[in-house]
Write a protein that holds these residues in place. Structure first.
Motif, PDB file in Angstrom:
ATOM      1  N   VAL A   1       1.721   7.862 -10.654  1.00 12.88           N
ATOM      2  CA  VAL A   1       1.980   6.688  -9.821  1.00 12.88           C
ATOM      3  C   VAL A   1       3.039   7.045  -8.788  1.00 12.88           C
ATOM      4  O   VAL A   1       4.061   7.645  -9.129  1.00 12.88           O
ATOM      5  CB  VAL A   1       2.464   5.501 -10.680  1.00 12.88           C
ATOM      6  CG1 VAL A   1       2.763   4.292  -9.809  1.00 12.88           C
ATOM      7  CG2 VAL A   1       1.419   5.158 -11.732  1.00 12.88           C
ATOM      8  N   PRO A   2       2.820   6.720  -7.529  1.00 11.12           N
ATOM      9  CA  PRO A   2       3.811   7.056  -6.496  1.00 11.12           C
ATOM     10  C   PRO A   2       5.173   6.450  -6.815  1.00 11.12           C
ATOM     11  O   PRO A   2       5.275   5.408  -7.462  1.00 11.12           O
ATOM     12  CB  PRO A   2       3.207   6.419  -5.229  1.00 11.12           C
ATOM     13  CG  PRO A   2       1.750   6.287  -5.512  1.00 11.12           C
ATOM     14  CD  PRO A   2       1.642   6.046  -6.990  1.00 11.12           C
ATOM     15  N   GLU A   3       6.207   7.115  -6.376  1.00 12.47           N
ATOM     16  CA  GLU A   3       7.551   6.584  -6.545  1.00 12.47           C
ATOM     17  C   GLU A   3       7.769   5.425  -5.578  1.00 12.47           C
ATOM     18  O   GLU A   3       7.006   5.222  -4.631  1.00 12.47           O
ATOM     19  CB  GLU A   3       8.574   7.689  -6.288  1.00 12.47           C
ATOM     20  CG  GLU A   3       8.505   8.834  -7.291  1.00 12.47           C
ATOM     21  CD  GLU A   3       9.530   9.911  -6.992  1.00 12.47           C
ATOM     22  OE1 GLU A   3      10.215   9.792  -5.965  1.00 12.47           O
ATOM     23  OE2 GLU A   3       9.632  10.864  -7.798  1.00 12.47           O
ATOM     24  N   ALA A   4       8.822   4.673  -5.826  1.00 17.31           N
ATOM     25  CA  ALA A   4       9.127   3.528  -4.977  1.00 17.31           C
ATOM     26  C   ALA A   4       9.394   3.985  -3.542  1.00 17.31           C
ATOM     27  O   ALA A   4      10.020   5.018  -3.311  1.00 17.31           O
ATOM     28  CB  ALA A   4      10.338   2.787  -5.522  1.00 17.31           C
ATOM     29  N   TYR A   5       8.914   3.217  -2.594  1.00 20.81           N
ATOM     30  CA  TYR A   5       9.122   3.552  -1.185  1.00 20.81           C
ATOM     31  C   TYR A   5       9.007   2.288  -0.349  1.00 20.81           C
ATOM     32  O   TYR A   5       8.498   1.254  -0.805  1.00 20.81           O
ATOM     33  CB  TYR A   5       8.086   4.563  -0.698  1.00 20.81           C
ATOM     34  CG  TYR A   5       6.691   3.995  -0.570  1.00 20.81           C
ATOM     35  CD1 TYR A   5       6.243   3.427   0.632  1.00 20.81           C
ATOM     36  CD2 TYR A   5       5.801   3.993  -1.648  1.00 20.81           C
ATOM     37  CE1 TYR A   5       4.969   2.886   0.755  1.00 20.81           C
ATOM     38  CE2 TYR A   5       4.534   3.463  -1.537  1.00 20.81           C
ATOM     39  CZ  TYR A   5       4.119   2.909  -0.334  1.00 20.81           C
ATOM     40  OH  TYR A   5       2.866   2.360  -0.227  1.00 20.81           O
ATOM     41  N   CYS A   6       9.480   2.360   0.874  1.00 20.67           N
ATOM     42  CA  CYS A   6       9.287   1.300   1.861  1.00 20.67           C
ATOM     43  C   CYS A   6       8.845   1.931   3.169  1.00 20.67           C
ATOM     44  O   CYS A   6       9.206   3.079   3.469  1.00 20.67           O
ATOM     45  CB  CYS A   6      10.581   0.513   2.101  1.00 20.67           C
ATOM     46  SG  CYS A   6      11.107  -0.509   0.701  1.00 20.67           S
ATOM     47  N   SER A   7       8.086   1.197   3.939  1.00 23.45           N
ATOM     48  CA  SER A   7       7.681   1.656   5.264  1.00 23.45           C
ATOM     49  C   SER A   7       7.813   0.503   6.250  1.00 23.45           C
ATOM     50  O   SER A   7       7.594  -0.658   5.902  1.00 23.45           O
ATOM     51  CB  SER A   7       6.238   2.186   5.258  1.00 23.45           C
ATOM     52  OG  SER A   7       5.340   1.158   4.898  1.00 23.45           O
ATOM     53  N   VAL A   8       8.215   0.847   7.448  1.00 20.82           N
ATOM     54  CA  VAL A   8       8.373  -0.136   8.520  1.00 20.82           C
ATOM     55  C   VAL A   8       7.426   0.257   9.646  1.00 20.82           C
ATOM     56  O   VAL A   8       7.488   1.375  10.154  1.00 20.82           O
ATOM     57  CB  VAL A   8       9.828  -0.171   9.027  1.00 20.82           C
ATOM     58  CG1 VAL A   8       9.970  -1.167  10.166  1.00 20.82           C
ATOM     59  CG2 VAL A   8      10.776  -0.516   7.883  1.00 20.82           C
ATOM     60  N   THR A   9       6.551  -0.670  10.016  1.00 18.07           N
ATOM     61  CA  THR A   9       5.530  -0.381  11.025  1.00 18.07           C
ATOM     62  C   THR A   9       5.599  -1.411  12.140  1.00 18.07           C
ATOM     63  O   THR A   9       5.475  -2.614  11.899  1.00 18.07           O
ATOM     64  CB  THR A   9       4.121  -0.414  10.397  1.00 18.07           C
ATOM     65  OG1 THR A   9       4.078   0.490   9.285  1.00 18.07           O
ATOM     66  CG2 THR A   9       3.069  -0.003  11.412  1.00 18.07           C
TER      67      THR A   9
END
Length: 270
Positions: A38-46
């Motif tokens: 499972v991917p690790e925690a992350y955030c993305s701003v688009t």
């Protein structure tokens, strides 16, 4: 025309088939025993200007800075300056160390009158102190970003703030709510039973930075929504709804999706 195969060829063919079957069965059994990663925690701003990846704790700092600016009724330019400063000073992290007695998001120093170390380690307090100094800088909205930041920080290398301006503008467009549906985060949640969302605590902490969780404009609504998405892991939130759109903590869903019961007057949490 008839084709004839020697016993040797037939034997080799059988061996190849048996090996292929064996390898396939072995891989199947291995995959059954190996848990999916499972991917690790992350955030993305688009935004229309690009995409920027953040760690969740960085997104939380960014959301808090925007909320404090909104409470103080400051323009987006102030948020951009604050972001560029924080990116240079701490990489948008609330660090407990630095040059001499510098600490926190803006690396402010107790010995220079910014506050106690405990106060400066509070992002809401530190941001308020930064903005209180920034608004005293003459024409801070119009002068070059590096000059405005340097007037507050009085750093040894004031020129270093300027390279962060583009990324700071992208973050400001998202976290101030000017660009809707621009903040997305994910965190793995495999605890059984699943933790209950701490919505009351989330609202209390947002109010501490923003002053009130009331939605008075659509832009403010998206600021609030972005703040809660950024803090989703911290408060065990799995869903945020606003203005006919829904963010879910689902690794298979990238970004906000259409749908949801929340209108423009309230951000719903779960």
């Amino acid at each position: 025309m008839h084709l004839r195969f020697s016993r040797g060829v037939i034997t080799i063919a059988i061996i190849v088939v048996v090996l292929a079957v064996g390898v396939s069965v072995g891989l199947y059994q291995l995959l059954k025993r190996t848990p999916l990663r499972v991917p690790e925690a992350y955030c993305s701003v688009t935004t229309p200007d690009g995409v920027l990846s953040l760690f969740p704790h960085q997104a939380q700092i960014a959301a808090t800075i925007a909320a404090v600016a909104a409470r103080r009724k400051l323009p987006e330019r102030a948020v951009v300056i604050a972001y560029a400063t924080a990116m240079q000073e701490s990489k948008l992290e609330n660090v407990g160390y630095g040059d001499r007695d510098s600490v926190g998001v803006f690396q402010q120093r107790e010995s220079q009158g910014w506050g106690t170390k405990k106060q400066l380690m509070d992002p809401v307090y530190a941001t308020n102190k930064f903005f209180a100094a920034l608004v005293k800088v003459k024409n801070y909205r119009k002068i070059p970003l590096a000059e405005a930041a340097q007037a507050v920080q009085r750093s040894a290398g004031g020129y270093a703030y300027a390279p962060h301006e583009s990324d700071a503008k992208l973050l400001a467009a998202a976290f101030t709510g000017r660009v809707p549906q621009s903040v997305h985060c994910f965190y793995p949640s495999d605890k059984t039973p699943a933790p209950q969302p701490r919505t009351a605590e989330a609202r209390k902490q947002l109010a501490r930075a923003l002053g009130s969780t009331a939605i008075t404009t659509t832009k403010r609504g998206w600021l609030v929504a972005a703040w809660w998405v950024a803090h989703a892991e911290k408060y065990a939130l799995s869903r945020v709804q606003y203005s006919g759109a829904t963010w879910s903590n689902n690794v298979e869903l990238e970004g906000w999706q259409k749908g949801g019961q929340a209108d423009n007057r309230q951000v719903e949490l779960a």
